[in-house]
Design an enzyme around this catalytic site. Structure first.
Site, PDB file in Angstrom:
ATOM      1  CE1 TYR A 151     123.815 -48.094  29.193  1.00 50.55           C
ATOM      2  CE2 TYR A 151     124.332 -49.161  27.237  1.00 50.55           C
ATOM      3  CZ  TYR A 151     123.721 -49.072  28.383  1.00 50.55           C
ATOM      4  OH  TYR A 151     122.767 -49.956  28.523  1.00 50.55           O
ATOM      5  CB  SER A 174     134.521 -37.150  25.492  1.00 45.41           C
ATOM      6  OG  SER A 174     134.071 -37.537  26.813  1.00 45.41           O
ATOM      7  CE1 TYR A 175     132.643 -40.695  29.089  1.00 45.55           C
ATOM      8  CE2 TYR A 175     130.674 -41.631  29.478  1.00 45.55           C
ATOM      9  CZ  TYR A 175     131.863 -41.024  29.794  1.00 45.55           C
ATOM     10  OH  TYR A 175     131.982 -40.816  31.257  1.00 45.55           O
ATOM     11  N   GLY A 176     133.525 -43.029  23.113  1.00 41.92           N
ATOM     12  CA  GLY A 176     133.446 -43.255  21.685  1.00 41.92           C
ATOM     13  C   GLY A 176     134.291 -42.419  20.973  1.00 41.92           C
ATOM     14  CE  LYS A 210     130.346 -38.268  32.258  1.00 43.79           C
ATOM     15  NZ  LYS A 210     128.988 -39.324  32.269  1.00 43.79           N
TER      16      LYS A 210
END
Length: 314
Positions: free
Chosen positions: A16, A44-46, A78
């Site tokens: 995602y 770290s996504y977004g 992660k």
């Protein structure tokens, strides 16, 4: 319960990285209904003001879902080895923050990438922090990403000294990115050490879906990369499409199934219901040994491959 006891089977993990949208929640719900219950994300996504947004969305979707397979939902994230994360306590804090965004304990906590290529001493304290979390029962399993066989053996020894195991390893792996397995030999080491191999980017950013050509490219930097790669992979795409036609499947489903036949767990992304249905269609059947060999041979003859992740260690 440790990650190694999970019934991985033919489960897929979904990646995602998106903003809040009603369709994304529908995608999540549809996947769980179809038995895809293990989801992969990252802190770290977004980025920027939306730091950790992916975890927040996944947490919201998970909390609101009450349908079939709700009790089987497993969330993996992660944790990035940012330059300011230098100690085991910094990893504990990072994991606690992710669990708060996910609104539940983390099933699988993973070090997002190896720092061996630029700051080799940094990752060991961070892994120690993950081991502390596991021993304190704050997480159910520990994984790593972008580690090569030499580095993997080194940290496996450190885990073994504490009587702990590495559950998973993520590497970039697809028909256009076979190097971690064919050149580095990570699959052999994973099998030896009892580590489950996870294949990220199994569709090579979309090239293996078969929908792109030199006359039809995605926008931005991805389009520039595709313009360089596509002319050299036409033989592979032709083979992929021929098998898909014979099987009455899509090229994407064949490419994902190939990863599964290699005893890896692929993690394709899905931002729309159509993409989710396409990915789900890779389940419940298996390519023959002959078809796998055809694809292997076609992949070995390609003039171009995907660029490997710069953090991939040896």
């Amino acid at each position: 319960m440790g990650c190694g006891t999970w019934a991985w089977g033919n489960r897929l993990l979904w990646g995602y990285d998106a903003t809040m949208d009603a369709e994304l929640r529908q995608v999540f719900n549809r996947c769980v209904q179809k038995g895809v219950t293990l989801f992969d994300t990252g802190d770290s996504y977004g980025t920027g003001r939306l730091s950790g947004q992916s975890e927040k969305l996944l947490g919201q979707f998970s909390q609101k879902y009450t349908g079939t397979n709700a009790e089987h939902i497993c969330l993996a994230t992660k944790l990035a080895p940012y330059p300011w994360r230098l100690t085991r306590s910094s990893m504990v804090k990072a994991c606690d923050a992710s669990a708060e965004r996910l609104q539940r304990p983390i099933d699988l906590a993973q070090l997002h990438w190896s720092t061996a290529n630029y700051f080799p001493w940094q990752e060991l304290p961070l892994l120690d922090g993950l081991m502390d979390l596991y021993e304190q029962e704050h997480i159910r399993g520990i994984g790593v990403s972008n580690f090569g066989p030499k580095r993997l053996r080194r940290i496996h020894k450190r885990f073994a000294e504490r009587g702990l195991a590495i559950a998973t390893l993520q590497v970039q792996y697809s028909l256009l990115s076979t190097a971690p397995v064919t050149e580095l030999g990570v699959k052999e080491v994973c099998d030896e050490l009892g580590i489950q191999l996870i294949a990220y980017s199994p569709l090579a950013l979309g090239i293996l879906t078969g929908k792109y050509s030199t006359n039809y490219l995605p926008s931005g930097l991805r389009g520039l990369a595709f313009r360089q790669i596509l002319p050299g992979v036409q033989g592979l795409l032709s083979c992929l499409m021929a098998i898909a036609k014979e099987r009455q499947k899509t090229p994407a489903q064949v490419a994902i199934n190939w990863c599964m036949c290699k005893e890896t767990i692929p993690i394709p992304g899905a931002k729309t219901l159509n993409q989710a249905e396409q990915n789900i269609g890779a389940l419940g059947w298996r390519l023959s040994d002959g078809e796998v060999s055809e694809l292997d041979n076609a992949a070995s003859r390609t003039d171009k491959t995907m660029v490997q992740n710069i953090f991939q260690s040896r």
